[in-house]
Design a protein around this motif. Structure first.
Motif, PDB file in Angstrom:
ATOM      1  N   PHE A 112       5.190   9.400 -10.242  1.00 33.73           N
ATOM      2  CA  PHE A 112       4.770   9.768 -11.761  1.00 33.73           C
ATOM      3  C   PHE A 112       5.472  11.063 -12.338  1.00 33.73           C
ATOM      4  N   THR A 113       5.645  11.880 -11.576  1.00 34.24           N
ATOM      5  CA  THR A 113       6.280  13.236 -12.097  1.00 34.24           C
ATOM      6  C   THR A 113       7.513  12.805 -12.646  1.00 34.24           C
ATOM      7  N   LYS A 114       8.427  12.022 -11.741  1.00 35.48           N
ATOM      8  CA  LYS A 114       9.790  11.618 -12.139  1.00 35.48           C
ATOM      9  C   LYS A 114       9.923  10.827 -13.442  1.00 35.48           C
ATOM     10  N   LEU A 115       8.919   9.958 -13.490  1.00 36.88           N
ATOM     11  CA  LEU A 115       8.745   8.879 -14.569  1.00 36.88           C
ATOM     12  C   LEU A 115       8.309   9.540 -15.947  1.00 36.88           C
ATOM     13  N   CYS A 116       7.465  10.498 -15.633  1.00 34.08           N
ATOM     14  CA  CYS A 116       7.093  11.282 -16.935  1.00 34.08           C
ATOM     15  C   CYS A 116       8.303  12.005 -17.706  1.00 34.08           C
ATOM     16  N   CYS A 117       9.109  12.802 -16.489  1.00 37.41           N
ATOM     17  CA  CYS A 117      10.473  13.311 -16.995  1.00 37.41           C
ATOM     18  C   CYS A 117      11.455  12.494 -17.833  1.00 37.41           C
ATOM     19  N   MET A 118      11.380  11.236 -17.194  1.00 31.39           N
ATOM     20  CA  MET A 118      12.261  10.131 -17.734  1.00 31.39           C
ATOM     21  C   MET A 118      11.877   9.801 -19.128  1.00 31.39           C
TER      22      MET A 118
ATOM     23  N   LYS B  30       0.929  -1.211   0.008  1.00 27.37           N
ATOM     24  CA  LYS B  30       0.095   0.144   0.079  1.00 27.37           C
ATOM     25  C   LYS B  30       1.048   1.317   0.119  1.00 27.37           C
ATOM     26  N   ILE B  31       0.910   1.894  -0.858  1.00 25.16           N
ATOM     27  CA  ILE B  31       1.699   3.054  -1.235  1.00 25.16           C
ATOM     28  C   ILE B  31       0.794   4.468  -1.083  1.00 25.16           C
ATOM     29  N   ASN B  32       1.008   5.251  -0.183  1.00 21.28           N
ATOM     30  CA  ASN B  32       0.395   6.592  -0.353  1.00 21.28           C
ATOM     31  C   ASN B  32       0.276   7.321  -1.463  1.00 21.28           C
ATOM     32  N   SER B  33      -0.772   8.037  -1.768  1.00 23.63           N
ATOM     33  CA  SER B  33      -0.909   8.516  -3.078  1.00 23.63           C
ATOM     34  C   SER B  33       0.257   9.490  -3.554  1.00 23.63           C
ATOM     35  N   LEU B  34       0.382  10.406  -2.467  1.00 21.70           N
ATOM     36  CA  LEU B  34       1.405  11.542  -2.664  1.00 21.70           C
ATOM     37  C   LEU B  34       2.631  11.131  -2.980  1.00 21.70           C
TER      38      LEU B  34
ATOM     39  N   MET C 143       1.404   6.596 -20.250  1.00 18.80           N
ATOM     40  CA  MET C 143       2.693   5.719 -20.274  1.00 18.80           C
ATOM     41  C   MET C 143       3.003   5.196 -18.922  1.00 18.80           C
ATOM     42  N   VAL C 144       3.013   6.045 -17.874  1.00 18.92           N
ATOM     43  CA  VAL C 144       3.399   5.749 -16.477  1.00 18.92           C
ATOM     44  C   VAL C 144       2.496   4.670 -16.028  1.00 18.92           C
ATOM     45  N   TYR C 145       1.302   5.191 -16.311  1.00 11.15           N
ATOM     46  CA  TYR C 145      -0.022   4.314 -15.763  1.00 11.15           C
ATOM     47  C   TYR C 145       0.226   2.560 -16.494  1.00 11.15           C
ATOM     48  N   TYR C 146       0.513   2.649 -17.676  1.00 10.76           N
ATOM     49  CA  TYR C 146       0.818   1.650 -18.319  1.00 10.76           C
ATOM     50  C   TYR C 146       1.987   0.689 -17.736  1.00 10.76           C
ATOM     51  N   LEU C 147       3.124   1.403 -17.278  1.00 13.94           N
ATOM     52  CA  LEU C 147       4.375   0.932 -16.829  1.00 13.94           C
ATOM     53  C   LEU C 147       3.997  -0.020 -15.414  1.00 13.94           C
ATOM     54  N   PHE C 148       2.856   0.421 -14.905  1.00 11.87           N
ATOM     55  CA  PHE C 148       2.602  -0.178 -13.253  1.00 11.87           C
ATOM     56  C   PHE C 148       1.595  -1.052 -13.763  1.00 11.87           C
ATOM     57  N   GLN C 149       1.185  -1.497 -14.913  1.00 11.19           N
ATOM     58  CA  GLN C 149       0.242  -2.484 -15.080  1.00 11.19           C
ATOM     59  C   GLN C 149       0.951  -3.855 -15.290  1.00 11.19           C
ATOM     60  N   ASN C 150       0.512  -4.971 -15.071  1.00 13.08           N
ATOM     61  CA  ASN C 150       1.091  -6.286 -15.301  1.00 13.08           C
ATOM     62  C   ASN C 150       2.225  -6.531 -14.701  1.00 13.08           C
ATOM     63  N   TYR C 151       2.517  -5.644 -13.470  1.00 14.80           N
ATOM     64  CA  TYR C 151       3.623  -5.520 -12.578  1.00 14.80           C
ATOM     65  C   TYR C 151       4.392  -6.819 -12.352  1.00 14.80           C
ATOM     66  N   PRO C 152       5.857  -7.044 -12.522  1.00 12.96           N
ATOM     67  CA  PRO C 152       6.766  -6.019 -12.936  1.00 12.96           C
ATOM     68  C   PRO C 152       6.828  -6.270 -14.549  1.00 12.96           C
ATOM     69  N   ASN C 153       6.232  -6.889 -15.346  1.00 14.74           N
ATOM     70  CA  ASN C 153       6.534  -7.249 -16.674  1.00 14.74           C
ATOM     71  C   ASN C 153       6.595  -6.074 -17.577  1.00 14.74           C
ATOM     72  N   ASN C 154       5.695  -5.002 -17.529  1.00 17.04           N
ATOM     73  CA  ASN C 154       5.602  -3.981 -18.318  1.00 17.04           C
ATOM     74  C   ASN C 154       6.964  -3.105 -18.014  1.00 17.04           C
ATOM     75  N   LEU C 155       7.234  -2.797 -16.816  1.00 20.73           N
ATOM     76  CA  LEU C 155       8.106  -2.077 -16.192  1.00 20.73           C
ATOM     77  C   LEU C 155       9.534  -2.695 -16.539  1.00 20.73           C
ATOM     78  N   LEU C 156       9.684  -4.006 -16.378  1.00 23.45           N
ATOM     79  CA  LEU C 156      10.750  -4.660 -16.697  1.00 23.45           C
ATOM     80  C   LEU C 156      11.341  -4.493 -18.251  1.00 23.45           C
TER      81      LEU C 156
END
Length: 227
Positions: free
Chosen positions: A75-81, A65-69, A126-139
């Motif tokens: 999300f901001t960091k990954l968007c920049c990346m 469970k990760i706090n939304s903030l 895109m960031v939303y997509y990376l966290f789906q099917n975790y960890p496959n999409n991100l990896l």
């Protein structure tokens, strides 16, 4: 009006020219009525992840469970990346071609506000997509774009522990075996260190590149040739 409703309205694209773009935009958002009741009960759980996290105040990532903030910070960091990767490889993401078209147009027409908004939307998707099917999409994203641990961590003053733990489980903090390193990459790292008045030595250059400063033989050979 709750936060989920506000964000849903913010990312609603009535002016999208592409039917594919518009359909995808609708597919990742849930319609919420004035009472906060979901009006699309048959929407797949993966499409409700972002909305549910906003409503509950936390997200479920890797069974944590990760706090939304903290999630928004990442999300901001990954968007920049994502925005800085050229060329960007993201197999099976349905809007990649549209994203490349938007980027090309922005290079020619920087004042196009609609294009900037569309680009921000696609980056968020895109960031939303990376966290789906975790960890496959991100990896897959990491492997396809040959990303290092440092690229995910660099720039944080106070990095969330859960994020550092996730990245560390997917990418070794130091690439001792080694990816291929070019002479241009080493030269660029040396120039960067000099530009910030930092000592140029083998360890500092390796830290910038993201490899081990003694074990990575290719790096050691290139560094000694240059210096």
């Amino acid at each position: 009006m709750n936060l989920a409703t506000i964000l849903s309205k913010k990312f609603e694209f009535k002016s999208a020219k592409s039917d594919k773009f518009a359909d995808f935009a609708k597919s990742i958002m849930i319609n919420i009525d004035s009472n906060g009741i979901e009006t699309k009960p048959k929407t797949p759980l993966r499409d409700r992840w972002f909305q549910m996290g906003l409503n509950r105040g936390y997200f479920i990532i890797d069974k944590q469970k990760i706090n939304s903030l903290f999630v928004f910070q990442i999300f901001t960091k990954l968007c920049c990346m994502l925005n800085n990767i050229r060329p960007l490889v993201l197999d099976f993401f349905p809007l990649l071609d549209e994203y490349k078209i938007i980027c090309n147009k922005l290079n020619l027409y920087n004042s196009k506000k609609t294009l900037s908004i569309q680009k921000d939307f696609v980056l968020t998707a895109m960031v939303y997509y990376l966290f789906q099917n975790y960890p496959n999409n991100l990896l897959n994203f990491i492997k396809q774009n040959k990303l290092t641990y440092r690229e995910f961590i660099h720039g944080f003053n106070d990095i969330p522990f859960w994020y550092k733990e996730i990245v560390g489980s997917l990418i070794p903090p130091q690439n001792k075996i080694g990816r291929l390193i070019s002479e241009n990459e080493v030269v660029s790292a040396i120039r960067y260190l000099r530009s910030i008045d930092k000592i140029v030595n083998q360890k500092n250059v390796a830290d910038v590149i993201g490899c081990h400063y003694t074990v990575h033989r290719q790096f050691v050979r290139i560094y000694k040739q240059i210096i």
